[in-house]
Design an enzyme around this catalytic site. Structure first.
Site, short mmCIF file in Angstrom:
data_model
loop_
_atom_site.label_atom_id
_atom_site.label_comp_id
_atom_site.label_asym_id
_atom_site.label_seq_id
_atom_site.Cartn_x
_atom_site.Cartn_y
_atom_site.Cartn_z
N THR A 186 8.11 76.12 68.84
CA THR A 186 8.96 74.97 68.51
C THR A 186 8.86 73.98 69.66
O THR A 186 8.84 74.37 70.82
CB THR A 186 10.42 75.37 68.28
OG1 THR A 186 11.18 74.18 68.11
CG2 THR A 186 11.01 76.19 69.42
N GLU A 331 14.02 78.66 65.09
CA GLU A 331 14.64 79.82 65.74
C GLU A 331 15.48 80.65 64.78
O GLU A 331 15.94 81.74 65.12
CB GLU A 331 15.55 79.35 66.89
CG GLU A 331 14.82 78.79 68.09
CD GLU A 331 14.55 77.30 67.98
OE1 GLU A 331 14.50 76.77 66.84
OE2 GLU A 331 14.41 76.65 69.04
N LYS A 440 26.99 57.83 72.68
CA LYS A 440 28.39 57.85 73.12
C LYS A 440 28.77 56.43 73.49
O LYS A 440 28.23 55.86 74.44
CB LYS A 440 28.56 58.80 74.30
CG LYS A 440 29.77 59.69 74.10
CD LYS A 440 29.84 60.79 75.09
CE LYS A 440 31.05 61.65 74.74
NZ LYS A 440 31.24 62.73 75.66
N TRP A 445 31.82 59.49 70.06
CA TRP A 445 30.52 59.69 69.46
C TRP A 445 30.32 58.87 68.19
O TRP A 445 31.22 58.79 67.35
CB TRP A 445 30.34 61.18 69.10
CG TRP A 445 29.91 61.98 70.28
CD1 TRP A 445 29.33 61.51 71.43
CD2 TRP A 445 30.04 63.39 70.44
NE1 TRP A 445 29.08 62.55 72.28
CE2 TRP A 445 29.50 63.70 71.72
CE3 TRP A 445 30.54 64.41 69.65
CZ2 TRP A 445 29.45 65.00 72.20
CZ3 TRP A 445 30.48 65.70 70.14
CH2 TRP A 445 29.95 66.00 71.40
P1 AMP Z 1 12.68 72.69 63.33
O1 AMP Z 1 12.86 73.89 64.17
O2 AMP Z 1 11.46 71.89 63.66
O3 AMP Z 1 12.76 72.99 61.89
O4 AMP Z 1 13.89 71.70 63.66
C1 AMP Z 1 15.22 72.10 63.53
C2 AMP Z 1 16.13 70.92 63.66
O5 AMP Z 1 15.98 70.03 62.56
C3 AMP Z 1 17.60 71.30 63.61
O6 AMP Z 1 18.06 71.78 64.87
C4 AMP Z 1 18.24 69.98 63.21
O7 AMP Z 1 18.39 69.10 64.31
C5 AMP Z 1 17.21 69.39 62.27
N1 AMP Z 1 17.62 69.67 60.87
C6 AMP Z 1 17.15 70.63 60.06
N2 AMP Z 1 17.73 70.55 58.84
C7 AMP Z 1 18.62 69.52 58.90
C8 AMP Z 1 19.55 68.94 57.98
N3 AMP Z 1 19.67 69.37 56.73
N4 AMP Z 1 20.30 67.91 58.42
C9 AMP Z 1 20.18 67.44 59.68
N5 AMP Z 1 19.32 67.93 60.58
C10 AMP Z 1 18.55 68.96 60.21
#
Ligand code: AMP
Length: 544
Positions: A186, A331, A440, A445
């Protein structure tokens, strides 16, 4: 003797065996690089997976070794996954959209022993492999000719290796369920990419969790279109979940545009699919422009980044397709929550369910959640207060590979997701931002995600991104960048008018700027780091 239940290790070879034995004729349809379509049954697929296992053994790959893949979603990629995992080796998916330096860094960190790849990635591999001394074998999945790839490497044709393999005596399961099965890096954290090492047990349990009615609700009568690449967060677990119930699988290869997806959806009778919002936006636009209607598609899961309201409404109002908004991370294997509507909203008009569908939904069994502030104090789960979202569970990483980035876990094993969210008493979770993207202003926020979602509801807006810019009085103020739809123009006045009344007055962006394109990262998410750097360099003119 206590008389307990059987000890039946949760290893993914059992998913393959179940699918082959009881759903052997159920099809996997794949679109290959040349656009052609292949169809094969689960029985044939998993018999070939055993041969892959034997072929890898013949090359000297053993249990625990890492075998990388660089391929789009198609049946041979799936065979490679199961063949590698089935023998107790680790299947490491590489994202071909990463920079070459990142790729070679990752291959070296994982100490990949072999790489199985689509032939189209030969030029990319030729660039990275001279820097990757651990890789000894490269296996091309679809070569007419073996592309040149560098000295000192053994290059093979997949079909020939698999045909020549002797699967008698092959290692196929029979090991501890806590054996490593998959590896995905990641880049969502700061610093170098981190390896997330999935176990057989976590993959198995995640598949069962994702199949339940309050998540994807898949069954043997479903046809699942696997759009999320297998190199992006485990293809959201569909490579395990679909065979586990014998759902037909449709694997679209590299062509993820609206027209290509619609063709497969109709030809194969797709009922369910999962992908990031940009892919679904592409399909929705195609449906509108071509006047086409999907006949059997009933449900799409949308996640990876926040799902805009326009998608949730558009799919239902115009095509009767239900949107399930899901949240997850690499993760977490990756599912953490899904917005399957609760009892009190069942039977209500869809309109009434939209506010719930806009949240990231509720955690299924196997995912624990809580909120903390920056000092690790509890934040109330009242649906309003926001804090750092932390999770634990059977499919949540306990550390990164090699123990990197340990600060993300506290002493009780809670993993800090890096997301800022609110959590209602019934577990309804709403993400307001990535911690590193929060704005912020005057100590309060502002949710960039909420402003972006409303902005993309404007008919002329294709992509919207909100970033925080330094401000002498308020510390930070939001700036809204807009990529207009092709053929459209936007002006700040019109966009402000669209936002007015939909967001708090003090959330109104200080500047609204139209840009040619908004950069996306390797997994299709808006690259805010690049945007902030551009803004600091003055690329968007004077912001004020
Ligand atoms: P990844 O590991 O590349 O899939 O990225 C994960 C991150 O994507 C999460 O920690 C969120 O910040 C973002 N993410 C995944 N699904 C959503 C969702 N439905 N709404 C907002 N952010 C999301």
């Amino acid at each position: 003797m206590l008389g307990l239940m059987q000890d039946w290790p949760l290893t993914v070879d059992k998913i393959a065996d179940h699918a082959a034995r009881w759903h052997g004729e159920q099809r996997i349809t794949s679109r290959l690089a040349d656009g052609s379509i292949t169809r094969q049954g689960f029985a044939e697929t998993f018999a070939r997976a055993r041969r892959v296992s034997a072929a890898l053994r013949s090359l000297g790959v053993g249990p625990g070794d890492r075998v990388a893949t660089m391929a789009w979603n198609h049946a041979k990629h799936l065979e490679t996954w199961y063949g590698t995992m089935g023998m107790g080796a680790v299947c490491h998916t590489l994202n071909p959209r990463l920079f070459t330096e990142q790729l070679s860094w990752i291959v070296n960190h994982a100490e990949d022993r072999a790489i199985v790849a689509d032939a189209q990635f030969a030029p990319l591999l030729a660039k990275i492999l001279p820097d990757c001394p651990t890789v000894r074998d490269v296996i091309f999945l679809d070569p007419a000719e073996l592309p040149p790839i560098g000295d000192g490497l053994r290059v093979h044709r997949y079909d020939e290796l698999v045909a020549a393999a002797d699967p008698t005596g092959v290692i196929w399961g029979g090991f501890d369920e806590r054996t490593a099965a998959g590896l995905c890096y990641t880049s969502g954290t700061t610093g170098n990419p981190k390896g997330v090492l999935y176990s057989h047990r976590s993959n198995f349990l995640h598949a069962l969790m994702s199949l339940q009615a309050d998540v994807f609700a898949l069954s043997a009568s479903d046809v699942a279109l696997m759009v999320v690449p297998m190199f992006h967060a485990n293809s959201w677990g569909l490579a395990f979940a679909a065979p586990a119930v014998g759902a037909k699988l449709v694997m679209p290869g590299a062509q993820l545009d609206g027209a290509s997806l619609f063709e497969l959806i109709e030809a194969e009778g797709v009922t369910f699919s999962a992908a990031v919002p940009t892919v679904w936006q592409g399909l929705l636009t195609y449906l509108r422009e071509s006047g086409s209607r999907p006949t059997r598609l009933r449900k799409v899961a949308i996640g990876g980044s926040a799902c805009p309201e326009a998608l949730i409404r558009g799919f239902w109002d115009e095509y009767g397709v239900e949107v399930i908004h899901a949240w997850g991370m690499t993760e977490l294997s990756p599912i953490g929550s899904a917005s399957v509507i609760p009892l009190e909203l069942q039977g209500q008009p869809y309109e009434n369910t939209v506010p719930f569908r806009l949240t990231q939904g509720r955690p299924p069994i196997g995912v624990e959640m809580q909120l903390s502030d920056d000092e690790n104090r509890d934040v109330p789960h009242d649906g309003r207060a926001v804090g750092r979202l932390k999770v634990r569970g059977f499919a949540v990483a306990a550390s990164y590979m090699g123990g990197d980035g340990q600060a993300a876990w506290d002493e009780d094993g809670w993993f800090d997701t890096g997301d800022i969210a609110s959590l209602a008493p019934d577990g309804t979770m709403r993400i307001t931002d990535r911690a590193k993207d929060v704005i912020k202003s005057g100590g309060e926020w502002i949710s960039s995600i909420e402003i972006e979602n409303i902005a993309v509801g404007h008919p002329d807006v294709a992509v919207a991104a909100v970033i925080g810019m330094p401000h002498p009085k308020w510390d930070e103020r939001p700036v809204l960048l807009i990529q207009p739809r092709p053929g459209c123009t936007v002006d700040a006045h019109g966009i402000r008018g669209h936002l007015e009344g939909r967001i708090a007055k003090w959330w109104m962006p200080d500047a609204v700027v139209a840009v040619e394109s908004i950069p996306l990262g390797a997994t299709g998410k808006i690259d805010k780091k690049a945007l902030r750097a551009d803004a600091e360099r003055g690329r968007f003119g004077t912001l004020g």
